[in-house]
Design a protein around this motif. Sequence first.
Motif, PDB file in Angstrom:
ATOM      1  N   ASP A   1      38.728  58.824  31.376  1.00  0.00           N
ATOM      2  CA  ASP A   1      38.823  58.240  32.700  1.00  0.00           C
ATOM      3  C   ASP A   1      37.795  57.126  32.864  1.00  0.00           C
ATOM      4  OD1 ASP A   1      39.713  58.451  35.622  1.00  0.00           O
ATOM      5  OD2 ASP A   1      37.532  58.593  35.765  1.00  0.00           O
ATOM      6  N   LYS A   2      38.268  55.952  33.321  1.00  0.00           N
ATOM      7  CA  LYS A   2      37.424  54.780  33.399  1.00  0.00           C
ATOM      8  C   LYS A   2      36.236  54.982  34.328  1.00  0.00           C
ATOM      9  CE  LYS A   2      38.817  51.240  35.786  1.00  0.00           C
ATOM     10  NZ  LYS A   2      39.524  50.031  36.249  1.00  0.00           N
ATOM     11  N   CYS A   3      36.476  55.516  35.513  1.00  0.00           N
ATOM     12  CA  CYS A   3      35.389  55.710  36.470  1.00  0.00           C
ATOM     13  C   CYS A   3      34.357  56.682  35.923  1.00  0.00           C
ATOM     14  CB  CYS A   3      35.950  56.212  37.801  1.00  0.00           C
ATOM     15  SG  CYS A   3      37.002  54.993  38.633  1.00  0.00           S
ATOM     16  N   ASN A   4      34.856  57.721  35.259  1.00  0.00           N
ATOM     17  CA  ASN A   4      33.953  58.695  34.659  1.00  0.00           C
ATOM     18  C   ASN A   4      33.090  58.035  33.598  1.00  0.00           C
ATOM     19  OD1 ASN A   4      32.875  61.278  34.061  1.00  0.00           O
ATOM     20  ND2 ASN A   4      34.274  61.442  32.346  1.00  0.00           N
ATOM     21  N   SER A   5      33.663  57.185  32.789  1.00  0.00           N
ATOM     22  CA  SER A   5      32.917  56.546  31.710  1.00  0.00           C
ATOM     23  C   SER A   5      31.845  55.609  32.243  1.00  0.00           C
ATOM     24  CB  SER A   5      33.871  55.774  30.788  1.00  0.00           C
ATOM     25  OG  SER A   5      34.409  54.643  31.442  1.00  0.00           O
ATOM     26  N   LYS A   6      32.069  54.989  33.388  1.00  0.00           N
ATOM     27  CA  LYS A   6      31.076  54.071  33.949  1.00  0.00           C
ATOM     28  C   LYS A   6      29.806  54.803  34.351  1.00  0.00           C
ATOM     29  CE  LYS A   6      34.229  50.543  35.742  1.00  0.00           C
ATOM     30  NZ  LYS A   6      34.740  49.869  36.940  1.00  0.00           N
TER      31      LYS A   6
ATOM     32  N   GLY B   1      30.797  44.161  33.996  1.00  0.00           N
ATOM     33  CA  GLY B   1      32.254  44.171  33.911  1.00  0.00           C
ATOM     34  C   GLY B   1      32.720  45.331  33.065  1.00  0.00           C
ATOM     35  N   SER B   2      34.025  45.445  32.931  1.00  0.00           N
ATOM     36  CA  SER B   2      34.624  46.541  32.167  1.00  0.00           C
ATOM     37  C   SER B   2      35.687  45.984  31.235  1.00  0.00           C
ATOM     38  CB  SER B   2      35.258  47.559  33.126  1.00  0.00           C
ATOM     39  OG  SER B   2      36.378  46.977  33.781  1.00  0.00           O
ATOM     40  N   SER B   3      36.297  46.860  30.454  1.00  0.00           N
ATOM     41  CA  SER B   3      37.339  46.423  29.523  1.00  0.00           C
ATOM     42  C   SER B   3      38.575  45.918  30.265  1.00  0.00           C
ATOM     43  CB  SER B   3      37.726  47.569  28.590  1.00  0.00           C
ATOM     44  OG  SER B   3      38.206  48.682  29.331  1.00  0.00           O
ATOM     45  N   GLU B   4      38.809  46.416  31.468  1.00  0.00           N
ATOM     46  CA  GLU B   4      39.978  46.008  32.245  1.00  0.00           C
ATOM     47  C   GLU B   4      39.695  44.774  33.100  1.00  0.00           C
ATOM     48  OE1 GLU B   4      38.695  49.138  32.460  1.00  0.00           O
ATOM     49  OE2 GLU B   4      40.083  50.163  31.094  1.00  0.00           O
ATOM     50  N   VAL B   5      38.437  44.604  33.526  1.00  0.00           N
ATOM     51  CA  VAL B   5      38.013  43.448  34.319  1.00  0.00           C
ATOM     52  C   VAL B   5      36.682  42.977  33.746  1.00  0.00           C
ATOM     53  CG1 VAL B   5      37.502  42.545  36.612  1.00  0.00           C
ATOM     54  CG2 VAL B   5      39.127  44.430  36.371  1.00  0.00           C
ATOM     55  N   THR B   6      36.733  42.056  32.807  1.00  0.00           N
ATOM     56  CA  THR B   6      35.525  41.634  32.097  1.00  0.00           C
ATOM     57  C   THR B   6      34.695  40.632  32.889  1.00  0.00           C
ATOM     58  OG1 THR B   6      36.669  39.800  30.996  1.00  0.00           O
ATOM     59  CG2 THR B   6      36.642  41.946  29.856  1.00  0.00           C
ATOM     60  N   ASN B   7      35.322  39.937  33.847  1.00  0.00           N
ATOM     61  CA  ASN B   7      34.669  38.868  34.610  1.00  0.00           C
ATOM     62  C   ASN B   7      34.294  37.678  33.729  1.00  0.00           C
ATOM     63  OD1 ASN B   7      34.752  40.171  37.201  1.00  0.00           O
ATOM     64  ND2 ASN B   7      33.103  41.514  36.499  1.00  0.00           N
ATOM     65  N   LEU B   8      35.019  37.513  32.620  1.00  0.00           N
ATOM     66  CA  LEU B   8      34.839  36.357  31.753  1.00  0.00           C
ATOM     67  C   LEU B   8      35.956  35.356  31.988  1.00  0.00           C
ATOM     68  CD1 LEU B   8      33.908  38.178  28.413  1.00  0.00           C
ATOM     69  CD2 LEU B   8      32.349  37.104  30.047  1.00  0.00           C
ATOM     70  N   GLN B   9      35.694  34.107  31.660  1.00  0.00           N
ATOM     71  CA  GLN B   9      36.692  33.056  31.863  1.00  0.00           C
ATOM     72  C   GLN B   9      37.853  33.213  30.880  1.00  0.00           C
ATOM     73  OE1 GLN B   9      34.845  29.208  31.619  1.00  0.00           O
ATOM     74  NE2 GLN B   9      33.600  29.511  33.450  1.00  0.00           N
ATOM     75  N   SER B  10      39.020  32.775  31.301  1.00  0.00           N
ATOM     76  CA  SER B  10      40.195  32.807  30.439  1.00  0.00           C
ATOM     77  C   SER B  10      39.992  31.886  29.240  1.00  0.00           C
ATOM     78  CB  SER B  10      41.434  32.371  31.215  1.00  0.00           C
ATOM     79  OG  SER B  10      41.701  33.266  32.274  1.00  0.00           O
ATOM     80  N   GLU B  11      40.457  32.330  28.084  1.00  0.00           N
ATOM     81  CA  GLU B  11      40.419  31.568  26.842  1.00  0.00           C
ATOM     82  C   GLU B  11      39.019  31.019  26.539  1.00  0.00           C
ATOM     83  OE1 GLU B  11      43.526  28.663  26.951  1.00  0.00           O
ATOM     84  OE2 GLU B  11      45.107  30.174  26.871  1.00  0.00           O
ATOM     85  N   SER B  12      38.009  31.889  26.702  1.00  0.00           N
ATOM     86  CA  SER B  12      36.622  31.482  26.467  1.00  0.00           C
ATOM     87  C   SER B  12      35.987  32.179  25.269  1.00  0.00           C
ATOM     88  CB  SER B  12      35.779  31.781  27.713  1.00  0.00           C
ATOM     89  OG  SER B  12      35.766  33.179  27.995  1.00  0.00           O
ATOM     90  N   ILE B  13      36.705  33.139  24.670  1.00  0.00           N
ATOM     91  CA  ILE B  13      36.111  34.015  23.661  1.00  0.00           C
ATOM     92  C   ILE B  13      36.886  33.918  22.343  1.00  0.00           C
ATOM     93  CG2 ILE B  13      35.602  36.426  23.080  1.00  0.00           C
ATOM     94  CD1 ILE B  13      33.854  35.277  25.339  1.00  0.00           C
TER      95      ILE B  13
ATOM     96  N   HIS C   1      37.427  54.263  22.892  1.00  0.00           N
ATOM     97  CA  HIS C   1      38.035  55.476  23.436  1.00  0.00           C
ATOM     98  C   HIS C   1      37.913  55.569  24.954  1.00  0.00           C
ATOM     99  CE1 HIS C   1      33.828  56.251  22.480  1.00  0.00           C
ATOM    100  NE2 HIS C   1      33.816  57.244  23.351  1.00  0.00           N
ATOM    101  N   TRP C   2      37.052  54.732  25.550  1.00  0.00           N
ATOM    102  CA  TRP C   2      36.929  54.733  27.005  1.00  0.00           C
ATOM    103  C   TRP C   2      37.932  53.787  27.665  1.00  0.00           C
ATOM    104  CZ3 TRP C   2      34.342  58.680  28.589  1.00  0.00           C
ATOM    105  CH2 TRP C   2      33.208  59.121  27.915  1.00  0.00           C
ATOM    106  N   PHE C   3      38.623  52.962  26.878  1.00  0.00           N
ATOM    107  CA  PHE C   3      39.466  51.910  27.448  1.00  0.00           C
ATOM    108  C   PHE C   3      40.880  52.405  27.733  1.00  0.00           C
ATOM    109  CE2 PHE C   3      37.083  48.492  24.719  1.00  0.00           C
ATOM    110  CZ  PHE C   3      35.902  48.815  25.366  1.00  0.00           C
ATOM    111  N   ASN C   4      41.493  51.814  28.734  1.00  0.00           N
ATOM    112  CA  ASN C   4      42.926  51.964  28.959  1.00  0.00           C
ATOM    113  C   ASN C   4      43.624  50.969  28.036  1.00  0.00           C
ATOM    114  OD1 ASN C   4      45.564  51.170  30.079  1.00  0.00           O
ATOM    115  ND2 ASN C   4      45.058  52.566  31.748  1.00  0.00           N
ATOM    116  N   PRO C   5      44.356  51.421  27.020  1.00  0.00           N
ATOM    117  CA  PRO C   5      44.904  50.487  26.025  1.00  0.00           C
ATOM    118  C   PRO C   5      45.738  49.361  26.618  1.00  0.00           C
ATOM    119  CG  PRO C   5      45.155  52.751  25.288  1.00  0.00           C
ATOM    120  CD  PRO C   5      44.676  52.828  26.702  1.00  0.00           C
ATOM    121  N   LYS C   6      46.600  49.668  27.543  1.00  0.00           N
ATOM    122  CA  LYS C   6      47.493  48.660  28.108  1.00  0.00           C
ATOM    123  C   LYS C   6      46.719  47.615  28.910  1.00  0.00           C
ATOM    124  CE  LYS C   6      51.668  48.147  30.922  1.00  0.00           C
ATOM    125  NZ  LYS C   6      52.718  48.870  31.708  1.00  0.00           N
TER     126      LYS C   6
END
Length: 253
Positions: free
Chosen positions: A4-9, A95-107, A117-122
């Motif tokens: 669970d994402k919230c749990n992992s945070k 940030g998180s794996s689902e919302v990184t707060n990074l710019q698009s096409e920057s990495i 294992h903490w991430f939601n794959p989709k």
Amino acid sequence: MYKDKCNSKNRFSGMAENYNRFRPTYSSDTIRFLNDAIDFNENLVLADIGAGTGISSKMFLENGNEVYAVEPNEDMRIVLERVLSKYEKFHSVEGSSEVTNLQSESIDVVISAQSLHWFNPKLATKEFSRILKSNGMIVVIYNIRRNNLEGFMSEYSDLISKYGEKYINKSDDNLISKFFGERKVYEKILYNPQVVNFEELKGNLTSYSYVPKENNPKFKNMIEELKNIYDKYNKDGKITLEYDTYVSCCKIK
């Protein structure tokens, strides 16, 4: 199944100092393998997702890479910033794996070290596709204890299984394929032993989020059993924790 994402945070709150001091580093051959497999070089811009206290970020910063260390847990991020602020190319990001707060096409490359294992794959795959440049890569790194050995490692693994929460002992053999699907994956297993004294061994054990903490009635017995195992197997005050660093990398864009 991902946790669970919230749990992992929140799960590692209050554990950051111990995590930073006693979790193993990754094999020194990791970057050499990436150089051979995907033409990895110091000019690539990295996003280390779930960076924790910066164990993996430090390795890549020392290689000369620019690293955006994305970490949702405030305690972890405080240690991360203290440890890595001296590096000019280090950037701390809440940030998180689902919302990184990074710019698009920057990495150029997304790094997931001991965190997939903490991430939601989709949701994570969608976010990584957004932030990655064309031909972007994902690199997954794990330190895995060798549990199939006799002697100390066998008894240490049994101790962790005895006191650890039951769900954490269930591994997901399909974890990588959920992210990479049918794409070509480059993989390598690199031997990564860690020689420790008793304080470091105790720190390693208690750095895991799923074992009892000092306020737990089971903690005292767990440490006593750990000391018995250490006394049985140590040589000149040292024990070898047997790890392998598993590295997987794949182009997803």
